[in-house]
Design a protein around this motif. Structure first.
Motif, short mmCIF file in Angstrom:
data_model
loop_
_atom_site.label_atom_id
_atom_site.label_comp_id
_atom_site.label_asym_id
_atom_site.label_seq_id
_atom_site.Cartn_x
_atom_site.Cartn_y
_atom_site.Cartn_z
N LEU A 1 67.70 -2.21 19.84
CA LEU A 1 67.38 -1.38 18.48
C LEU A 1 66.39 -2.40 17.51
CD1 LEU A 1 67.99 0.46 16.08
CD2 LEU A 1 69.96 -1.30 15.33
N TYR A 2 66.34 -3.27 17.52
CA TYR A 2 65.41 -4.22 16.89
C TYR A 2 63.98 -4.15 17.35
CZ TYR A 2 68.38 -6.00 13.09
OH TYR A 2 69.24 -6.08 11.97
N ALA A 3 63.97 -3.91 18.77
CA ALA A 3 62.82 -4.03 19.71
C ALA A 3 62.27 -2.55 19.50
CB ALA A 3 63.02 -4.30 20.95
N GLY A 4 62.95 -1.60 19.50
CA GLY A 4 62.58 -0.19 19.53
C GLY A 4 62.26 0.31 18.32
N ILE A 5 62.97 0.08 17.21
CA ILE A 5 62.59 0.33 15.67
C ILE A 5 62.27 -0.93 14.92
CG2 ILE A 5 62.94 1.84 13.83
CD1 ILE A 5 64.83 3.33 15.62
N PRO A 6 61.32 -1.78 15.26
CA PRO A 6 61.19 -3.03 14.33
C PRO A 6 61.23 -2.91 12.65
CG PRO A 6 59.35 -2.39 15.24
CD PRO A 6 60.23 -1.44 15.95
N GLN A 7 61.09 -1.87 12.32
CA GLN A 7 61.03 -1.55 10.86
C GLN A 7 62.49 -1.78 10.19
OE1 GLN A 7 59.77 0.73 13.04
NE2 GLN A 7 57.68 0.71 12.59
N VAL A 8 63.52 -1.69 11.16
CA VAL A 8 64.99 -2.21 10.36
C VAL A 8 65.03 -3.60 10.02
CG1 VAL A 8 65.96 -2.84 12.84
CG2 VAL A 8 67.12 -1.95 10.93
N ALA A 9 64.23 -4.45 10.73
CA ALA A 9 64.18 -5.90 10.07
C ALA A 9 63.36 -5.95 8.84
CB ALA A 9 63.43 -6.69 11.06
N GLU A 10 62.50 -5.08 8.63
CA GLU A 10 61.87 -5.09 7.13
C GLU A 10 62.73 -4.54 6.05
OE1 GLU A 10 58.61 -2.44 7.51
OE2 GLU A 10 57.86 -3.58 9.34
N LEU A 11 64.00 -3.74 6.22
CA LEU A 11 64.53 -3.31 5.36
C LEU A 11 66.00 -4.11 5.20
CD1 LEU A 11 64.19 0.36 6.11
CD2 LEU A 11 63.19 -0.90 4.35
N PRO A 33 55.03 23.90 12.75
CA PRO A 33 54.59 24.46 14.06
C PRO A 33 53.38 24.17 14.67
CG PRO A 33 55.67 26.04 12.32
CD PRO A 33 55.37 24.61 11.76
N ASN A 34 52.36 23.81 13.67
CA ASN A 34 50.89 23.74 14.15
C ASN A 34 50.57 22.13 14.28
OD1 ASN A 34 50.92 22.98 11.69
ND2 ASN A 34 49.04 23.93 10.69
N ASP A 35 51.55 21.45 14.27
CA ASP A 35 51.67 19.95 14.42
C ASP A 35 52.42 19.46 15.79
OD1 ASP A 35 51.43 17.27 14.43
OD2 ASP A 35 52.19 16.93 12.19
N LEU A 36 51.41 18.98 16.62
CA LEU A 36 52.24 18.55 18.14
C LEU A 36 52.84 17.20 18.11
CD1 LEU A 36 49.68 20.22 20.48
CD2 LEU A 36 51.72 21.32 19.65
N ALA A 37 52.27 16.25 17.12
CA ALA A 37 52.92 14.98 17.20
C ALA A 37 54.19 14.70 16.78
CB ALA A 37 51.86 14.18 16.54
N SER A 38 54.91 13.88 17.40
CA SER A 38 56.42 13.69 17.10
C SER A 38 56.08 12.51 15.91
CB SER A 38 57.18 13.18 18.10
OG SER A 38 57.48 14.46 18.94
N PRO A 39 57.13 12.38 14.96
CA PRO A 39 57.16 11.24 14.12
C PRO A 39 57.49 10.30 14.49
CG PRO A 39 58.82 12.95 13.47
CD PRO A 39 58.13 13.53 14.84
N PRO A 40 56.97 9.00 13.80
CA PRO A 40 57.58 7.62 14.33
C PRO A 40 59.26 7.58 14.18
CG PRO A 40 55.88 7.46 12.89
CD PRO A 40 56.00 8.86 12.78
N LEU A 41 59.73 6.82 15.07
CA LEU A 41 61.06 6.75 15.02
C LEU A 41 61.90 6.17 13.78
CD1 LEU A 41 61.79 5.39 18.75
CD2 LEU A 41 62.19 7.60 17.92
N HIS A 42 61.05 5.48 13.11
CA HIS A 42 61.88 4.74 11.84
C HIS A 42 61.83 5.73 10.84
CE1 HIS A 42 57.34 4.27 10.85
NE2 HIS A 42 57.49 4.35 9.45
N ARG A 43 61.20 6.95 10.66
CA ARG A 43 60.78 7.76 9.37
C ARG A 43 62.20 8.56 9.27
NH1 ARG A 43 55.70 9.10 8.20
NH2 ARG A 43 56.70 9.52 6.27
#
Length: 201
Positions: free
Chosen positions: A32-42, A152-162
């Motif tokens: 978890l901490y490696a995959g979404i390191p932002q958790v450590a910031e919070l 619909p017109n955005d092909l990018a997936s959001p970062p996991l932490h959002r």
């Protein structure tokens, strides 16, 4: 998805060899901490090498920074499970919710029942343009960021932490709006529900 459906499988707290929980985004805290390191910031607390997610959550509940347990829940569980939990948290605090909260919670409930791209993107569009940044708005944003393109017109997936970050904001801001005399009661309920999700295998 009802609370009864999520907690239908019996669980023995004394069992030290719990099977992997399908409700978790990652099976280990290290992942978890490696995959979404932002958790450590919070969070201020850090897991011990021997702790699994369930044990870490229990320790956070009793720590000097119990809000870290809320954050861990938002990040640790799969997006749909975590958002169901967030919806349950807000639903139990009607006295602090506004008409905007209720509007977005209805949209979140609709997505939980039918997690289609259309429902998610419609909810995201409304939440992004809403002038009110109330807990329900942040919960709706958590759905919008939960996976796949946000428009619909955005092909990018959001970062996991959002998504978990928005969910964390939704729950903590709702708690902050409650009366001081009731806050600990609500917090205990939130975390009891979170820990019941470990019964899902």
């Amino acid at each position: 998805m009802s609370f009864q459906e999520i907690t239908a499988v019996p669980f023995n707290n004394a069992d030290k060899t719990r099977p992997p929980s399908t409700s978790l985004r990652y099976q280990t805290l290290a992942d978890l901490y490696a995959g979404i390191p932002q958790v450590a910031e919070l969070t201020q607390q850090r897991p011990r090498p021997t702790e699994d997610t369930y044990d870490f959550m229990w320790r956070l509940r009793r720590s000097e920074t119990p809000e870290d347990a809320v954050t861990l829940t938002a990040f640790a569980f799969t997006p749909k499970m975590a958002i169901w939990w967030g919806h349950e948290c807000l639903r139990t605090m009607p006295e602090v919710l506004t008409s905007t909260d209720h509007h977005f919670m209805e949209g979140v409930a609709r997505w939980l029942g039918d997690p289609s791209r259309e429902n998610r993107q419609n909810l995201m569009r409304e939440a992004l343009w809403s002038p009110d940044r109330v807990p329900g708005t942040h919960l709706a944003l958590a759905v919008g960021w939960a996976g796949g393109p946000v428009a619909p017109n955005d092909l990018a997936s959001p970062p996991l932490h959002r998504s978990p970050r928005s969910l964390n904001t939704a729950v903590l801001s709702c708690l902050a709006l409650s009366a001081t005399s009731r806050r600990q009661i609500y917090y205990a309920h939130f975390m009891d529900v979170a820990q019941s999700l470990f019964r899902v295998y």
